[in-house]
Design an enzyme around this catalytic site. Structure first.
Site, mmCIF file in Angstrom:
data_model
loop_
_atom_site.group_PDB
_atom_site.id
_atom_site.type_symbol
_atom_site.label_atom_id
_atom_site.label_comp_id
_atom_site.label_asym_id
_atom_site.label_seq_id
_atom_site.Cartn_x
_atom_site.Cartn_y
_atom_site.Cartn_z
ATOM 1 N N SER A 232 0.833 -1.206 0.000
ATOM 2 C CA SER A 232 0.000 0.000 0.000
ATOM 3 C C SER A 232 0.863 1.249 0.000
ATOM 4 O O SER A 232 2.009 1.234 0.447
ATOM 5 C CB SER A 232 -0.919 0.003 1.228
ATOM 6 O OG SER A 232 -1.773 -1.111 1.219
ATOM 7 N N ASN A 233 0.290 2.340 -0.503
ATOM 8 C CA ASN A 233 0.993 3.611 -0.579
ATOM 9 C C ASN A 233 0.084 4.727 -0.085
ATOM 10 O O ASN A 233 -1.136 4.670 -0.263
ATOM 11 C CB ASN A 233 1.399 3.913 -2.027
ATOM 12 C CG ASN A 233 2.103 2.737 -2.680
ATOM 13 O OD1 ASN A 233 3.230 2.408 -2.348
ATOM 14 N ND2 ASN A 233 1.423 2.091 -3.613
#
Length: 505
Positions: free
Chosen positions: A196-197
């Site tokens: 995830s970012n």
């Protein structure tokens, strides 16, 4: 148009147009473009009722299967197999009614009403749609009404997924020396493969002078961890849009007029193993300090398609005994596992506070209740503040423990921490500042607020903003002054190239 007609019908049903309606709840559900449910309720109980009905409408088969897993009925519902029996044994032994009741006792009046409404709303859907279920579960007996106990078990089961849940097979297979034990290969890489970012921008970098949040979570496209977008409203009290997990019961990442927040899985430790020194005259006893303590055998009744199967779990004060090809229970030693999330009852108060926060300071206060399980929190607010924190469920292991208590076990990766289980000096620290016994206090975990930016792509807190490194924290939260992953580096390079072009985003 067909979808809109369906939602209007659902709305009418929930507002009281049939004899099956529970008059305690008043809620309207409307699905709009791209199948997003909007749940508008008069109170918290009605919100839970509508949330559950909307979730079941969009994913009842997935939810019902997760009920079976968390409540230990896979063998009865889906067929007997070694994997199902191990899973059932594990969840029935560890996710007990007592733990569910402890969670319930920690809930606010709003959250108790919400949970009761959720159960009633889900059961209403089953009652309404029994003859119209999706093909994946049509006619299946395992799609059935639930109780508040079963819902509570689901919540705990999800929380321990990256801790003891990863070792269910080893815990279910544990047996004293001399008893047959099948070969058990465990996956000790408890770090999720999904990446995830997140980027939070503050007022110095935005044209509006308000905060902007970019959330790019990567959970699966299918199964119980799939995100389910939903909009929840209690007029004058709450108006939050975001995503729950398809097996979840409330919004976990989202936004409203004052703030937006998201999560990325963090690098912090969730559990440790303990090496037990056994009594040479009795392998069912282990030394702790100057005494020997009994390893308790707990009998678990697992329902089968016909009758029940009695399985044994072995428990210490650290946690359950587990075995694997690397962790064998011999005449002289055994191994137990302790989970930082299993006894954490703060999640409901944390997420209730998150959904009514008005600033990143309120976000910080909410997650400092210590109910965030295994993720970083990244947020931005309308006042122009950006925020990052890793305040998650983490064992409180100080420098003395990490220096003097580690035990080496051949075949285990270095990220698996094994401690001396015979010494009280090596047990997790209990700090009065922590709301969860044995967990690191929120005050000792990294967080920062800025008018510029923070990012996270599943690396540790250290370079959330390279201009202002976060340093001096315990290595159990994550590494400092080490190479960052490619996603982290690429994201930081891209962001700084955009900023170097001049202007604001």
């Amino acid at each position: 148009m067909k979808r809109q007609g369906l939602l209007l019908l659902v709305s009418a049903l929930l507002l009281g147009c049939t004899a099956k309606v529970d008059n305690r709840y008043n809620v309207d559900i409307r699905w709009t473009s791209y199948g997003i449910p909007h749940v508008k309720a008069e109170d918290w109980g009605s919100l839970g009722y509508g949330f559950a009905y909307a979730t079941a409408t969009d994913g009842v088969c997935v939810f019902a299967r997760e009920v079976a897993r968390a409540n230990g009925t896979l063998s009865a519902d889906f067929g007997e197999s070694d994997e199902n029996l191990a899973s059932d044994t594990f969840y029935r032994a560890l996710v007990t009614p007592q733990r569910v009741m402890k969670n319930a006792a920690a809930m606010s009046k709003n959250m108790r009403a919400y949970g009761a409404g959720f159960v009633a709303g889900y059961n209403r859907f089953i009652n309404d749609q029994r003859q119209n279920l999706p093909a994946a579960c049509a006619g299946k007996e395992w799609v059935r009404p639930i109780s508040e106990l079963e819902l509570g078990r689901m919540f705990i089961a999800f929380g321990i997924h990256y801790g003891t849940g990863n070792f269910a097979a080893g815990i279910a297979a544990a047996a004293p020396p001399g008893e047959p034990v099948a070969a058990v290969q465990l996956d000790y890489d408890v770090t999720p493969a999904n990446g995830s970012n997140a980027i939070a921008l503050g007022s110095e970098l935005t044209q509006s002078g308000k905060g902007i949040l970019f959330g790019n979570p990567h959970y699966p496209w299918e199964g119980p961890a799939r995100f389910h977008m939903i909009h929840t409203t209690i007029p004058g009290e709450l108006d939050t849009m975001g995503a729950s997990l398809l097996s979840g019961s409330f919004v976990v990442i989202g936004f409203y007029k004052d703030i937006a927040w998201t999560h990325t899985v963090s690098t912090a430790l969730r559990m440790t193993l303990f090496e037990l020194e056994l009594n040479p005259e009795n392998p069912m006893q282990y030394r702790y300090g100057d005494e020997f303590r009994d390893i308790e055998m707990i009998q678990v009744s697992v329902p089968l398609a016909e009758g029940n199967s009695t399985q044994n779990i072995y428990m210490t004060h650290h946690g359950p005994v587990l075995v694997s090809d690397e962790l064998q229970w011999t005449d002289t030693r055994a191994f137990a596992v302790r989970d930082a999330i299993l006894n954490n009852d703060a999640a409901f108060s944390t997420y209730e506070a998150l959904q009514t926060a008005a600033s990143v300071a309120d976000v910080e206060a909410a997650i400092s209740k210590q109910g965030v399980y295994f993720v970083n929190t990244i947020a931005a607010d309308r006042h122009g503040s950006a925020f990052y924190a890793d305040i998650s469920s983490t064992p409180h292991l100080d420098v003395d423990i990490l220096t003097n208590c580690r035990r080496a076990v051949a075949g285990l990766p270095p990220q698996v921490v094994v401690l001396d289980g015979s010494s009280p000096a090596c047990n997790w620290r209990d700090d009065p500042r922590s709301k969860v016994p044995g967990n690191l206090p929120a005050d000792d975990m990294p967080r920062a607020t800025s008018s510029r930016y923070f990012t996270n792509s599943n690396d540790s807190y250290w370079l959330s903003n390279p201009d202002e490194p976060l340093e001096g924290y315990l290595p159990t939260i994550g590494p400092e002054k080490t190479a960052r992953r490619l996603r982290t580096r690429a994201g930081l390079v891209y962001l700084n190239e955009r900023l170097a072009q001049g202007g604001k985003l």
